[in-house]
Design an enzyme around this catalytic site. Structure first.
Site, PDB file in Angstrom:
ATOM      1  N   ASP A   1      44.054  30.319  40.779  1.00 27.83           N
ATOM      2  CA  ASP A   1      43.887  31.224  41.933  1.00 27.83           C
ATOM      3  C   ASP A   1      44.806  30.932  43.136  1.00 27.83           C
ATOM      4  OD1 ASP A   1      41.850  32.010  40.240  1.00 27.83           O
ATOM      5  OD2 ASP A   1      40.216  31.656  41.655  1.00 27.83           O
TER       6      ASP A   1
ATOM      7  N   ASP B   1      41.780  35.538  40.661  1.00 29.62           N
ATOM      8  CA  ASP B   1      40.500  36.119  41.054  1.00 29.62           C
ATOM      9  C   ASP B   1      40.756  37.619  41.252  1.00 29.62           C
ATOM     10  OD1 ASP B   1      37.856  35.213  41.531  1.00 29.62           O
ATOM     11  OD2 ASP B   1      38.118  35.354  43.700  1.00 29.62           O
TER      12      ASP B   1
ATOM     13  N   HIS C   1      38.647  41.159  41.839  1.00 30.20           N
ATOM     14  CA  HIS C   1      37.343  41.806  42.036  1.00 30.20           C
ATOM     15  C   HIS C   1      37.455  43.294  42.359  1.00 30.20           C
ATOM     16  CE1 HIS C   1      35.574  37.846  42.202  1.00 30.20           C
ATOM     17  NE2 HIS C   1      36.103  37.519  43.355  1.00 30.20           N
TER      18      HIS C   1
ATOM     19  N   HIS D   1      32.172  44.473  44.431  1.00 32.37           N
ATOM     20  CA  HIS D   1      31.719  43.228  43.788  1.00 32.37           C
ATOM     21  C   HIS D   1      30.506  42.614  44.489  1.00 32.37           C
ATOM     22  CE1 HIS D   1      32.159  39.118  42.009  1.00 32.37           C
ATOM     23  NE2 HIS D   1      32.361  39.890  40.963  1.00 32.37           N
TER      24      HIS D   1
ATOM     25  N   HIS E   1      37.482  39.643  49.308  1.00 34.43           N
ATOM     26  CA  HIS E   1      38.741  38.959  48.978  1.00 34.43           C
ATOM     27  C   HIS E   1      39.213  39.356  47.577  1.00 34.43           C
ATOM     28  CE1 HIS E   1      35.648  36.483  47.071  1.00 34.43           C
ATOM     29  NE2 HIS E   1      36.586  36.124  46.207  1.00 34.43           N
TER      30      HIS E   1
ATOM     31  N   LYS F   1      39.772  37.102  36.334  1.00 37.04           N
ATOM     32  CA  LYS F   1      38.328  36.810  36.252  1.00 37.04           C
ATOM     33  C   LYS F   1      37.620  37.390  37.465  1.00 37.04           C
ATOM     34  CE  LYS F   1      39.116  32.311  38.378  1.00 37.04           C
ATOM     35  NZ  LYS F   1      38.352  32.469  39.626  1.00 37.04           N
TER      36      LYS F   1
ATOM     37  N   CYS G   1      36.465  27.068  42.367  1.00 36.81           N
ATOM     38  CA  CYS G   1      37.032  27.514  41.087  1.00 36.81           C
ATOM     39  C   CYS G   1      37.661  26.372  40.290  1.00 36.81           C
ATOM     40  CB  CYS G   1      38.013  28.656  41.328  1.00 36.81           C
ATOM     41  SG  CYS G   1      37.134  30.147  41.889  1.00 36.81           S
TER      42      CYS G   1
HETATM   43 ZN   LIG Z   1      36.255  35.615  44.218  1.00 38.33          ZN
END
Ligand SMILES: [Zn+2]
Length: 201
Positions: free
Chosen positions: A12, A50, A52, A56, A85, A110, A155
Site C-alpha cells: 500500500d 488498498d 475501496h 465502503h 481513502h 484489496k 496492513c
Molecule cells: Zn483502506
C-alpha cells in the site's frame, strides 16, 4: 539477486497514505527510495493496493454520527472507522509517483467489497475470505516473504501474521515501513508479529 523462492511484498505505498494524503502516515513517502532499491534484489515482487468503493463500510462518513478513528462493531469483529481513502480510480489510490511499479509481476487490489475491510494482503478482515495471494505465491514456489510499506501496525502487520500462519518464513524490514500508531497500535502490532514468529529487522 536473491533466490526466486523469496518474494518482496510491497504493501500500500499509495498517495493517500503519504504526507498530503487522506490517511497520511508520518514520513510515509520516506520508504519509497529504500523500497525501489530493494526491488533490485528480488526476482518475485508483488505490490498491493488498498482499493475501496466510495460506499465502503470502513469509512466513517458511511456511519452517520461516527468520527474517523473511532471503533465500530462489524459482523467479523471490531473495525476502526477511517477517513475516506484510496477510493477506486482516484489519485489518492494511485501508487506514490516515485515508487517503481515496473519490476512488479503482480498488483493485488484489496478492500473492494463494500461490506468488509481488508488490511491483510492474504485475507479480508473476516480472516477467511482469501485474496488469492497465497495461491499465487505458492504456485510460484515462494517459501519466504519480505514485507515493506504502509502501515506497519495495520496492513503490514496483518499481512505478516497471515503469511506466518500460512507457513511462509516472514521478515518485516522496519526501516522500509512507517506506522499510523493509533493508541499504541505500533507496540501491540510488533508484539503480535513477534509472537507469530515474524522476524522484525
Ligand atoms: Zn483502506
Amino acid at each position: 539477486m536473491r533466490d526466486a523462492s523469496e518474494a518482496l511484498i510491497v504493501i500500500d505505498v499509495q498517495n493517500d497514505f503519504c504526507p498530503g494524503g487522506a490517511l497520511a502516515v508520518a514520513e510515509g513517502d520516506a520508504v519509497v527510495p529504500r523500497i525501489n532499491a530493494l526491488m533490485l534484489e528480488f526476482a518475485t515482487i508483488v505490490l498491493t493496493q488498498d482499493w475501496h468503493p466510495v460506499t465502503h463500510s470502513s469509512f466513517a462518513i458511511n456511519h452517520p454520527g461516527a468520527e474517523p478513528f473511532s471503533l465500530t462493531s462489524m459482523p467479523y469483529g471490531p473495525q476502526v472507522l477511517w477517513p475516506t481513502h484510496c477510493v477506486i480510480g482516484t489519485t489518492g489510490a494511485a501508487f506514490h509517483p516515485d515508487l517503481r511499479s515496473d519490476p512488479a509481476q503482480m498488483i493485488l487490489r484489496k478492500g473492494f467489497r463494500p461490506r468488509i475491510d481488508s488490511y491483510s494482503a492474504f485475507f479480508e478482515n473476516d480472516r477467511t475470505t482469501a485474496t488469492g495471494l497465497e495461491g499465487y505465491l505458492k504456485s510460484r514456489g515462494v517459501k519466504a516473504v519480505t514485507l515493506v510499506g504502509l502501515a506497519t501496525d495495520y496492513c503490514v502487520a496483518f499481512s505478516a501474521m497471515d503469511a506466518a500462519r500460512l507457513g511462509f518464513a516472514v521478515t518485516v524490514l522496519e526501516d522500509a515501513c512507517r506506522a499510523i500508531d493509533l493508541n499504541g497500535s505500533l507496540a501491540a502490532a510488533r508484539q503480535q508479529m513477534q509472537a507469530a514468529g515474524v522476524e522484525l529487522t
